[in-house]
Write an enzyme that holds these catalytic residues in place. Sequence first.
Site: not given
Ligand code: ZN
Length: 320
Positions: A195, A98, A118, A175
């Site tokens: 996705r 994704q 993130e 990732h």
């Molecule tokens: Zn993620």
Amino acid sequence: MYKEPIFLSPVYQKRIWGGQNLKKEFGYDIPFEQTGEAWVMSALENESNIVKNGPLANKTLLDLWENHSELFNKNNKNDSVYPLLVKILDANANLSVQVHPDDTYAREIEKVPYGKTECWYVLNAREDASIILGHHAQNREELDRMTKDGEWDKLLQTKKVNPGDFFYVPSGTIHAIGEGIMILEIQQSSDITYRVYDYDRTDDNGAKRELHLEKAKEVTTIPHKSSEFPRIRECVEGLTSDTLIKEKYFTVYHWILDGTVTHKLSADFLQVNVIKGEASIKVEDQSFAIQKGDNFIIPHSVQSFQLVGNAEFVVSHITE
Ligand code: ZN
């Protein structure tokens, strides 16, 4: 003035790739056979953590953020939404490949306040476990062709992982977390996910999960830019603190406590996740036992606290 750490109870999410490790590892009372995520710091509507202790018990973190701004030193800031989300993930199977948008794209196209950058601290990893981080396409045409032809092995960059590894995953990075890994994830408070590839998996009804290839390709950084940061170590009394990252949205540390330390709050507030061991935290005259699996916030009104014991923590805060 509020003089306690604010202990929070997790919110659990069912995922097709989830399992039972959140119970085995952390003793969490998980509600699903396939529990994939424990949201340990969340102030999202309907999925907010509940306070476990003190005069604020049973309130949600969302309520605190909106109505007790002094706990976060929020007075001069206009963050309408709690900016971070911390999760512990149990990847009992591969997560889909994704990518997430940045703030600008999230605001313009999805009408939400944040994109998603993130980072991951690896708690556990099976010996052969790996992640996907980045891709090998040099330009948009190559990315188009390789996704169209399903050349996933050629396109995706994989990396072996070990417990204690740390990865930074800025928005625009393709990732996936691989099977057999538990991570603690600190991220912007957003859930916009595009996705790219789901290993052609099907659910009980034979249906595949939806892909979002067009948007994914729009937000992917091409070519991939890898980001690694040197760990900066600081030792004070019984505490060894590694700064894992300091970037635009969050600052993250790994703390090893062996003995005693007095810590002065240098951020507006701290998010603390206990990942190993047992200790106690003392604020003025009050002492609280803490252990692996506990998650708490040190509010702005606690200017200094003492830690005693043998434990490890992932500690994070908003970068000011
Ligand atoms: Zn993620």
